[in-house]
Write an enzyme that holds these catalytic residues in place. Sequence first.
Site, PDB file in Angstrom:
ATOM      1  N   SER A 265     -34.365 -44.503 -69.436  1.00  0.00           N
ATOM      2  CA  SER A 265     -33.119 -44.870 -68.759  1.00  0.00           C
ATOM      3  C   SER A 265     -33.015 -44.212 -67.390  1.00  0.00           C
ATOM      4  O   SER A 265     -32.076 -44.485 -66.649  1.00  0.00           O
ATOM      5  CB  SER A 265     -31.909 -44.474 -69.618  1.00  0.00           C
ATOM      6  OG  SER A 265     -31.963 -43.093 -69.889  1.00  0.00           O
ATOM      7  N   ASP A 315     -39.979 -40.851 -78.490  1.00  0.00           N
ATOM      8  CA  ASP A 315     -39.796 -39.422 -78.197  1.00  0.00           C
ATOM      9  C   ASP A 315     -38.435 -39.198 -77.551  1.00  0.00           C
ATOM     10  O   ASP A 315     -38.322 -38.850 -76.375  1.00  0.00           O
ATOM     11  CB  ASP A 315     -40.934 -38.938 -77.267  1.00  0.00           C
ATOM     12  CG  ASP A 315     -40.859 -37.434 -77.016  1.00  0.00           C
ATOM     13  OD1 ASP A 315     -40.199 -36.724 -77.792  1.00  0.00           O
ATOM     14  OD2 ASP A 315     -41.469 -36.972 -76.023  1.00  0.00           O
ATOM     15  N   CYS A 355     -37.105 -33.527 -81.280  1.00  0.00           N
ATOM     16  CA  CYS A 355     -37.100 -32.158 -80.752  1.00  0.00           C
ATOM     17  C   CYS A 355     -35.789 -31.459 -81.089  1.00  0.00           C
ATOM     18  O   CYS A 355     -35.445 -30.441 -80.501  1.00  0.00           O
ATOM     19  CB  CYS A 355     -37.355 -32.147 -79.248  1.00  0.00           C
ATOM     20  SG  CYS A 355     -36.189 -33.143 -78.327  1.00  0.00           S
TER      21      CYS A 355
HETATM   22  N1  SAH Z   1     -41.852 -38.529 -73.844  1.00  0.00           N
HETATM   23  C1  SAH Z   1     -41.531 -37.743 -72.681  1.00  0.00           C
HETATM   24  C2  SAH Z   1     -40.320 -36.867 -72.876  1.00  0.00           C
HETATM   25  C3  SAH Z   1     -39.055 -37.596 -73.251  1.00  0.00           C
HETATM   26  S1  SAH Z   1     -37.606 -36.684 -72.953  1.00  0.00           S
HETATM   27  C4  SAH Z   1     -42.718 -36.880 -72.293  1.00  0.00           C
HETATM   28  O1  SAH Z   1     -43.592 -36.675 -73.130  1.00  0.00           O
HETATM   29  O2  SAH Z   1     -42.785 -36.426 -71.155  1.00  0.00           O
HETATM   30  C5  SAH Z   1     -36.387 -37.837 -73.270  1.00  0.00           C
HETATM   31  C6  SAH Z   1     -36.253 -38.938 -72.237  1.00  0.00           C
HETATM   32  O3  SAH Z   1     -35.319 -39.859 -72.767  1.00  0.00           O
HETATM   33  C7  SAH Z   1     -35.728 -38.536 -70.879  1.00  0.00           C
HETATM   34  O4  SAH Z   1     -36.652 -38.924 -69.908  1.00  0.00           O
HETATM   35  C8  SAH Z   1     -34.416 -39.331 -70.711  1.00  0.00           C
HETATM   36  O5  SAH Z   1     -34.250 -39.834 -69.399  1.00  0.00           O
HETATM   37  C9  SAH Z   1     -34.620 -40.447 -71.685  1.00  0.00           C
HETATM   38  N2  SAH Z   1     -33.419 -41.047 -72.289  1.00  0.00           N
HETATM   39  C10 SAH Z   1     -32.317 -40.445 -72.769  1.00  0.00           C
HETATM   40  N3  SAH Z   1     -31.503 -41.346 -73.340  1.00  0.00           N
HETATM   41  C11 SAH Z   1     -32.092 -42.560 -73.209  1.00  0.00           C
HETATM   42  C12 SAH Z   1     -31.759 -43.886 -73.617  1.00  0.00           C
HETATM   43  N4  SAH Z   1     -30.630 -44.137 -74.298  1.00  0.00           N
HETATM   44  N5  SAH Z   1     -32.606 -44.875 -73.337  1.00  0.00           N
HETATM   45  C13 SAH Z   1     -33.761 -44.630 -72.680  1.00  0.00           C
HETATM   46  N6  SAH Z   1     -34.132 -43.404 -72.277  1.00  0.00           N
HETATM   47  C14 SAH Z   1     -33.319 -42.382 -72.531  1.00  0.00           C
END
Ligand code: SAH
Length: 411
Positions: A265, A315, A355
């Site tokens: 997002s 994730d 996490c």
């Molecule tokens: N997989 C990544 C880490 C993810 S952290 C890695 O290994 O580097 C979680 C991510 O979820 C963040 O980038 C945040 O912007 C995104 N996020 C949070 N809520 C969201 C939503 N409802 N839809 C899509 N992305 C989202």
Amino acid sequence: MPKATANDLPLNDRPMNDLPEVRVSARGAERLQGGHVWVYRSDLETKSEIPAGALVRVADHRGKPLGTALYSSASQIAIRMLSPGAVLQVELPVLLRQRIRAAVAYRKLVVHDTDAYRLIFSEADFLPGLIVDRYNDLLSVQFLTQAMDSAAVRETVLATLREELLPTAIIERVEARVRELEQLPQRESQLLQGTTSNTVFTMNGIQFHYDGLHGQKTGAFLDQRENYAAAAQYAHGEALDVFCYQGGFALHLAPKCSKVTGVDSSLPALEVAEENAKLNAQESSQEIEWMEANAFDLLKDYASAGHQYDTIVLDPPAFAKTKRDLAAAARGYKELNLRALKMLRPDGILVTCSCSYHVSEQELQDIVVAASLDARRTVRFLEKRVQAKDHPIMPTIPETAYLKALILQVV
Ligand code: SAH
């Protein structure tokens, strides 16, 4: 928790030191005897004022010595133990140096194929309140408690890091909320040494941009490093990396997959992801596309439109920040996993992570199994994984274990 020095004398034989004494309740003492290092404010018997960030002698309610700790006058975690022995104020710098060197030595043992990793993980390195990450030639430092943020401790820590690692730059990362909770004056994230907060780091042969000061969130998800490599072992076909941030999983999957779609997002995160994809263009000529979307909406639409994938990574951010969020978090995880399982082709791979410390591995597993039953898909566990070993897990400090990554095959 290691003793302060190898030849530590029993507490009663030490010359009396003039540290303030903090007495803890029977429950607090029991917690420490169980190997935890925190005592909550509600478990303090001493009600008199102790200076913020002081080194304190800890005793049980009868006065029996339990060790030496760092005190916070603001946090609910009033005491973080440093040693079960006695530590004099003048010995603190030496102790900090020893612990930093030990943390560096431990990484030499467990960290491979990367120049980015967590160098110091607070309580799990016996340095409560201190986090240090290495990104190639840069260090990113967080002083998270009153004691760690004191001028003398900061100076010792920074001097030791300079000696041990010869960084070209040191960045201090600050979270306003943490400083508020510790009642520390606000401070900006800043360069403490060097002229640039930018570098490129390499993990598992994949390159990533790092900017320690700018961008929405400074830092990568170093704790997933080993899980990226594990996921790449099984990844194939068309892949969907949901909550992709700057492309950690997506870029690891790309060399194994015909097509990868990363979803997040956050547009700024996706912009860095695209830059990262360009950095690695030679390694993966495969198609990678980035989509700015709400993951819940996208998975719902894609699942009902009949989209199919061979590999899906989930994730999400920590849904359960506190115990109270657990029920809502469980619903969130269930929905994501249900839709992902529905979209996987036979022999498809699901990498599903949490996490949230408050969601246990068993709880995550139960959620995924329930989702598989609802989706009428049979799954087999390939791996049950945790955070990378540079984020050590201390069995007597449950809070140090927070990341779960399950890898499943849909059969
Ligand atoms: N997989 C990544 C880490 C993810 S952290 C890695 O290994 O580097 C979680 C991510 O979820 C963040 O980038 C945040 O912007 C995104 N996020 C949070 N809520 C969201 C939503 N409802 N839809 C899509 N992305 C989202």
